[in-house]
Design a protein around this motif. Structure first.
Motif, short mmCIF file in Angstrom:
data_model
loop_
_atom_site.label_atom_id
_atom_site.label_comp_id
_atom_site.label_asym_id
_atom_site.label_seq_id
_atom_site.Cartn_x
_atom_site.Cartn_y
_atom_site.Cartn_z
N GLU A 123 0.84 -1.21 0.00
CA GLU A 123 0.00 0.00 0.00
C GLU A 123 0.87 1.26 0.00
O GLU A 123 0.55 2.26 -0.64
CB GLU A 123 -0.89 0.04 1.25
N ALA A 124 1.97 1.21 0.78
CA ALA A 124 2.81 2.40 0.94
C ALA A 124 3.65 2.69 -0.30
O ALA A 124 4.10 3.82 -0.49
CB ALA A 124 3.71 2.23 2.16
N ALA A 125 3.84 1.65 -1.13
CA ALA A 125 4.73 1.82 -2.29
C ALA A 125 4.25 2.94 -3.21
O ALA A 125 5.05 3.63 -3.84
CB ALA A 125 4.84 0.50 -3.04
N SER A 126 2.93 3.15 -3.26
CA SER A 126 2.41 4.17 -4.17
C SER A 126 2.14 5.50 -3.45
O SER A 126 1.58 6.42 -4.04
CB SER A 126 1.10 3.66 -4.80
N ALA A 127 2.55 5.61 -2.18
CA ALA A 127 2.28 6.83 -1.41
C ALA A 127 3.54 7.69 -1.35
O ALA A 127 4.62 7.21 -1.03
CB ALA A 127 1.84 6.47 0.02
N GLY A 128 3.39 8.97 -1.63
CA GLY A 128 4.53 9.88 -1.60
C GLY A 128 4.96 10.20 -0.18
O GLY A 128 6.14 10.44 0.10
N SER A 129 4.00 10.24 0.74
CA SER A 129 4.34 10.56 2.14
C SER A 129 3.51 9.68 3.06
O SER A 129 2.32 9.43 2.80
CB SER A 129 4.08 12.04 2.43
N VAL A 130 4.16 9.21 4.11
CA VAL A 130 3.53 8.22 5.00
C VAL A 130 3.76 8.61 6.46
O VAL A 130 4.87 8.95 6.86
CB VAL A 130 4.12 6.81 4.75
N LEU A 131 2.68 8.53 7.23
CA LEU A 131 2.70 8.75 8.68
C LEU A 131 2.32 7.42 9.33
O LEU A 131 1.38 6.76 8.89
CB LEU A 131 1.66 9.83 9.03
N VAL A 132 3.05 7.01 10.38
CA VAL A 132 2.77 5.72 11.02
C VAL A 132 2.46 5.93 12.50
O VAL A 132 3.20 6.65 13.20
CB VAL A 132 3.98 4.76 10.86
N LEU A 133 1.37 5.32 12.97
CA LEU A 133 0.95 5.42 14.36
C LEU A 133 0.88 4.02 14.96
O LEU A 133 0.20 3.14 14.41
CB LEU A 133 -0.45 6.06 14.45
N LEU A 134 1.57 3.80 16.07
CA LEU A 134 1.59 2.47 16.70
C LEU A 134 0.75 2.50 17.97
O LEU A 134 1.13 3.13 18.97
CB LEU A 134 3.04 2.07 17.03
N ASP A 135 -0.38 1.81 17.94
CA ASP A 135 -1.31 1.82 19.09
C ASP A 135 -1.99 0.47 19.22
O ASP A 135 -3.21 0.40 19.33
CB ASP A 135 -2.35 2.95 18.88
N SER A 136 -1.19 -0.62 19.17
CA SER A 136 -1.83 -1.94 19.29
C SER A 136 -1.43 -2.59 20.60
O SER A 136 -1.75 -2.08 21.68
CB SER A 136 -1.51 -2.80 18.05
#
Ligand SMILES: C[S@@+](CC[C@H](N)C(=O)[O-])C[C@H]1O[C@@H](n2cnc3c(N)ncnc32)[C@H](O)[C@@H]1O
Length: 216
Positions: A123-136
């Motif tokens: 999914e991220a391969a086609s995204a120019g900018s990525v934000l990641v949130l870890l809440d598991s």
């Protein structure tokens, strides 16, 4: 009540309020809703997310830990307002009652399983900018696994937010055991490309102390 003017006084006030907010019988953080959907977030952190989404306009937000979907709905609603971005949110628990929104994709599985990690990277391969949130799962081991799996997706200038670094006595739930805070310690020791952005802790109360990691 500590005097704010004393050395360390402000810190003590903030920590006392943090414990009151988090640990008192009312457990306010378990009684917080966005548009009627429960979210286990402090509203001050949600406001910071709004500022991050406005500033960064990420193409993709990856959220590990969906629960009721309240945080995903919040993120998607802000994305609507800034007219960009989509949310991929992952949880081991399936719940068909979660809110539907065109910007949200729900993923069922463990955030550290090979299948899910590969899917999110695709999914991220086609995204120019990525934000990641870890809440598991907030155990140190699991968070370390998520950091290893997803840190590389975070684009320069964007953030990797490690949530609930407040547990294990930072300053709440001292009996929790090693958790997100300790995972951040290990991660930062080997990832100089990330720095703690304490400006994102400007509202004093945050569930994510030392958890807003900005990629240089
Ligand atoms: C703190 S809640 C998420 C709260 C949500 N982000 C919010 O703000 O409303 C943690 C969630 O992580 C999920 N979870 C636990 N272990 C997981 C794992 N290995 N992979 C993905 N999700 C997991 C739980 O099922 C739970 O719904």
């Amino acid at each position: 009540m500590p005097d704010e003017q004393e050395p360390g006084g402000a810190t003590r006030i903030v920590e006392q309020f943090h414990r009151l907010y988090y640990e008192s019988e009312a457990q306010t953080w378990k009684n917080t809703f966005f548009l009627g959907v429960r979210t286990a977030k402090c509203p001050l952190d949600l406001w910071i997310y709004q500022e991050l989404l406005f500033d960064l306009r990420p193409d993709l937000v990856v959220e590990c830990g969906t629960a009721w979907g309240g945080s995903a709905l919040y993120l998607a609603t802000i994305c609507d307002l800034v007219d960009t971005g989509r949310i991929v949110t992952i949880d081991v628990a399936d719940d068909p009652g979660r809110p539907q929104h065109p910007r949200i994709t729900y993923v069922h599985g463990s955030s550290t399983s090979d299948e899910v990690v590969a899917m999110v990277h695709h999914e991220a391969a086609s995204a120019g900018s990525v934000l990641v949130l870890l809440d598991s799962d907030h155990s140190c081991e699991h968070v370390a696994g998520e950091l290893a799996a997803y840190a590389s997706l975070v684009t320069p200038g964007s953030y990797l937010v490690v949530e609930d670094t407040n547990v294990n006595g930072h300053p709440v739930l001292p009996e929790f055991g090693p958790g997100p805070w300790e995972a951040v310690d290990g991660f930062l020791a080997t990832h100089p490309e990330f720095v703690v952005d304490d400006e994102r802790e400007k509202f004093f109360l945050t569930f994510n102390p030392r958890g807003f990691l900005r990629r240089r």
